[in-house]
Design a protein around this motif. Structure first.
Motif, PDB file in Angstrom:
ATOM      1  N   LEU A  74      81.046  12.794 -18.751  1.00 40.80           N
ATOM      2  CA  LEU A  74      81.812  14.085 -19.359  1.00 40.80           C
ATOM      3  C   LEU A  74      80.851  15.156 -19.803  1.00 40.80           C
ATOM      4  N   GLN A  75      80.990  16.371 -19.496  1.00 41.03           N
ATOM      5  CA  GLN A  75      80.129  17.318 -20.022  1.00 41.03           C
ATOM      6  C   GLN A  75      80.822  18.247 -20.890  1.00 41.03           C
ATOM      7  N   PHE A  76      79.864  18.505 -21.980  1.00 41.78           N
ATOM      8  CA  PHE A  76      80.225  19.483 -22.969  1.00 41.78           C
ATOM      9  C   PHE A  76      79.224  20.616 -23.295  1.00 41.78           C
ATOM     10  N   GLN A  77      79.957  21.748 -23.578  1.00 45.56           N
ATOM     11  CA  GLN A  77      78.833  22.933 -23.924  1.00 45.56           C
ATOM     12  C   GLN A  77      79.363  23.098 -25.315  1.00 45.56           C
ATOM     13  N   LEU A  78      78.114  23.641 -25.990  1.00 47.27           N
ATOM     14  CA  LEU A  78      77.987  24.085 -27.298  1.00 47.27           C
ATOM     15  C   LEU A  78      77.106  25.541 -27.224  1.00 47.27           C
ATOM     16  N   HIS A 108      83.062  23.669 -32.182  1.00 44.13           N
ATOM     17  CA  HIS A 108      82.767  24.341 -31.165  1.00 44.13           C
ATOM     18  C   HIS A 108      82.040  23.650 -29.919  1.00 44.13           C
ATOM     19  N   MET A 109      82.274  22.559 -29.650  1.00 42.58           N
ATOM     20  CA  MET A 109      81.906  21.631 -28.759  1.00 42.58           C
ATOM     21  C   MET A 109      82.996  21.953 -27.529  1.00 42.58           C
ATOM     22  N   THR A 110      82.801  22.308 -26.357  1.00 42.42           N
ATOM     23  CA  THR A 110      83.941  22.523 -25.479  1.00 42.42           C
ATOM     24  C   THR A 110      83.719  21.762 -24.310  1.00 42.42           C
ATOM     25  N   TRP A 111      84.929  21.038 -23.570  1.00 40.30           N
ATOM     26  CA  TRP A 111      84.642  20.375 -22.502  1.00 40.30           C
ATOM     27  C   TRP A 111      84.341  21.189 -21.010  1.00 40.30           C
ATOM     28  N   VAL A 112      83.395  20.829 -20.426  1.00 43.45           N
ATOM     29  CA  VAL A 112      83.424  21.707 -19.160  1.00 43.45           C
ATOM     30  C   VAL A 112      83.403  20.478 -17.857  1.00 43.45           C
ATOM     31  N   PRO A 113      84.772  20.611 -17.252  1.00 38.55           N
ATOM     32  CA  PRO A 113      84.976  19.582 -16.275  1.00 38.55           C
ATOM     33  C   PRO A 113      84.097  19.587 -15.263  1.00 38.55           C
ATOM     34  N   LEU A 114      83.690  18.323 -14.712  1.00 41.80           N
ATOM     35  CA  LEU A 114      82.888  18.219 -13.674  1.00 41.80           C
ATOM     36  C   LEU A 114      83.643  17.746 -12.446  1.00 41.80           C
ATOM     37  N   GLY A 115      83.020  18.227 -11.247  1.00 36.35           N
ATOM     38  CA  GLY A 115      83.940  18.063 -10.158  1.00 36.35           C
ATOM     39  C   GLY A 115      85.215  18.385 -10.193  1.00 36.35           C
ATOM     40  N   ASN A 116      86.037  17.305  -9.848  1.00 35.89           N
ATOM     41  CA  ASN A 116      87.558  17.287  -9.634  1.00 35.89           C
ATOM     42  C   ASN A 116      88.125  16.916 -11.224  1.00 35.89           C
ATOM     43  N   GLN A 117      87.379  16.676 -12.304  1.00 35.74           N
ATOM     44  CA  GLN A 117      88.027  16.122 -13.197  1.00 35.74           C
ATOM     45  C   GLN A 117      89.319  16.871 -13.822  1.00 35.74           C
ATOM     46  N   THR A 118      89.334  17.926 -13.575  1.00 35.64           N
ATOM     47  CA  THR A 118      90.768  18.706 -13.949  1.00 35.64           C
ATOM     48  C   THR A 118      92.038  18.143 -13.128  1.00 35.64           C
ATOM     49  N   ASP A 119      91.692  17.593 -11.930  1.00 33.48           N
ATOM     50  CA  ASP A 119      92.564  16.926 -11.384  1.00 33.48           C
ATOM     51  C   ASP A 119      93.028  15.332 -11.512  1.00 33.48           C
ATOM     52  N   LEU A 120      91.685  14.737 -11.926  1.00 37.81           N
ATOM     53  CA  LEU A 120      91.660  13.377 -12.240  1.00 37.81           C
ATOM     54  C   LEU A 120      92.274  13.243 -13.611  1.00 37.81           C
ATOM     55  N   GLU A 143      70.484  31.278 -32.442  1.00 38.34           N
ATOM     56  CA  GLU A 143      71.545  30.718 -31.710  1.00 38.34           C
ATOM     57  C   GLU A 143      71.485  29.254 -31.104  1.00 38.34           C
ATOM     58  N   ILE A 144      72.334  28.904 -30.663  1.00 37.01           N
ATOM     59  CA  ILE A 144      72.119  27.482 -30.038  1.00 37.01           C
ATOM     60  C   ILE A 144      73.007  27.333 -28.840  1.00 37.01           C
ATOM     61  N   ASP A 145      72.502  27.091 -27.658  1.00 35.60           N
ATOM     62  CA  ASP A 145      73.121  26.975 -26.344  1.00 35.60           C
ATOM     63  C   ASP A 145      72.532  25.639 -25.544  1.00 35.60           C
ATOM     64  N   VAL A 146      73.391  24.788 -25.748  1.00 39.92           N
ATOM     65  CA  VAL A 146      73.241  23.510 -25.153  1.00 39.92           C
ATOM     66  C   VAL A 146      74.263  22.995 -24.082  1.00 39.92           C
ATOM     67  N   LEU A 147      73.889  22.275 -23.171  1.00 40.02           N
ATOM     68  CA  LEU A 147      74.860  21.471 -22.377  1.00 40.02           C
ATOM     69  C   LEU A 147      74.620  19.954 -22.767  1.00 40.02           C
ATOM     70  N   MET A 148      75.708  19.021 -22.746  1.00 38.14           N
ATOM     71  CA  MET A 148      75.522  17.731 -23.058  1.00 38.14           C
ATOM     72  C   MET A 148      76.367  17.046 -22.007  1.00 38.14           C
ATOM     73  N   HIS A 149      75.669  15.818 -21.696  1.00 41.87           N
ATOM     74  CA  HIS A 149      76.235  14.649 -20.672  1.00 41.87           C
ATOM     75  C   HIS A 149      76.679  13.538 -21.722  1.00 41.87           C
ATOM     76  N   CYS A 150      77.981  13.217 -21.684  1.00 44.33           N
ATOM     77  CA  CYS A 150      78.238  11.924 -22.237  1.00 44.33           C
ATOM     78  C   CYS A 150      78.411  10.942 -21.147  1.00 44.33           C
ATOM     79  N   VAL A 151      78.041   9.725 -21.373  1.00 44.38           N
ATOM     80  CA  VAL A 151      78.111   8.479 -20.613  1.00 44.38           C
ATOM     81  C   VAL A 151      78.611   7.486 -21.523  1.00 44.38           C
ATOM     82  N   LYS A 152      79.036   6.443 -20.655  1.00 43.33           N
ATOM     83  CA  LYS A 152      79.662   5.015 -21.132  1.00 43.33           C
ATOM     84  C   LYS A 152      78.727   4.330 -21.398  1.00 43.33           C
TER      85      LYS A 152
END
Length: 282
Positions: A74-78, A108-120, A143-152
């Motif tokens: 899962l990808q999030f952006q701040l 302020h963290m927003t989900w950024v869909p990866l690949g076809n996650q919007t369809d999944l 300012e803060i500009d980061v991209l986060m990857h969430c894993v299981k």
């Protein structure tokens, strides 16, 4: 849980703490961070924010995979920048009035869909469990500009993956009144226990104490401080009756966590039986 061995009860507790998987921030890509919070501290704080995402929808990421895919990440952006409020009163010293975006929250963290996650996941609402977790404080220009990857992952690997705040159990209290306790002694006895444990009944004009709900007792042993009462009450615990307390971090409801823990323990037992069968065949 009634009628089981202590080892089984403790196995459930440990599985809840360390082996039920969740999604959490694993990698943080820092594009810009001019706040006073160091990159490593910021990444650590982001990792500990519980993410509302059902881990059963995702796979474990393969070891060595640097790039995530839609089925394991899962990808999030701040991205946030602090600025001055031109409308603020000159004599004001309140940061809430002087600045815009000076507090960085988990909302302020927003989900950024990866690949076809919007369809999944068409109905998905992936976000932090709580919107009001403070991440950092900023001042104008920072300012803060980061991209986060969430894993299981599981709590055994890192505490941030633990799905529970607490998971504990206690034995059911067993309170026995050895003799009738009446009048003032009954009122004193009632005060020695948690509310609802002892109730006073009026029998033939006398106040008589009886045990109403031993489960509510916290085992304070206060009754043993009273000379007139300590030999009239026996306190014990039911050895095979466990009262569990499971407090979720909010990622999954406690009842789902317990059912997942049961499935994991069943899987462990099945693997053990399979190992025994393979040894017997050899």
């Amino acid at each position: 849980m009634v009628g089981i061995d202590a080892a089984i009860a403790n196995a459930f507790r440990r599985i809840l703490l360390a082996e039920v998987p969740t999604m959490a921030v694993e990698k943080v890509f820092v594009y810009n961070n001019t706040s006073i919070v160091q990159d490593e501290i910021l990444a650590h704080r982001l990792g500990l924010i519980p993410i509302r995402a059902d881990p059963r929808l995702f796979e474990y990421r393969n070891q060595g995979d640097q790039e995530g895919t839609e089925i394991d990440t899962l990808q999030f952006q701040l991205k946030i920048k602090c600025s001055r409020n031109p409308q603020a009163a000159k004599e004001s010293s309140d940061p809430d009035e002087l600045y815009f975006n000076h507090k960085v929250y988990s909302k302020h963290m927003t989900w950024v869909p990866l690949g076809n996650q919007t369809d999944l996941f068409p109905d998905a609402d992936f976000r932090p469990v709580h919107d009001d977790i403070l991440i950092a404080l900023l001042r104008p220009g920072q300012e803060i500009d980061v991209l986060m990857h969430c894993v299981k992952g599981i709590g055994k690997d890192h505490a941030k993956f633990s799905p529970v705040a607490t998971a504990s159990y206690r034995l059911l209290p067993d309170i026995t009144l050895l003799k009738p306790i009446e009048d003032e002694a009954a009122e004193t006895l009632q005060k020695c226990f948690s509310p609802g444990v002892i109730e006073i009944q009026n029998i033939k004009g006398k106040k008589v104490a009886r045990v109403a709900n031993a489960r509510l007792d916290t085992f304070s042993r206060e009754v043993f401080r009273h000379e007139g009462l300590k030999n009239l009450v026996r306190l014990a615990r039911v050895r095979n009756h466990y009262i569990f307390s499971v407090e979720s971090t909010g990622i999954l409801p406690p009842d789902v966590l317990v059912s997942e823990a049961i499935k994991i323990l069943m899987g462990k037992c099945q693997r053990f039986l399979n190992e025994l069968d393979s040894v017997a065949m050899e």
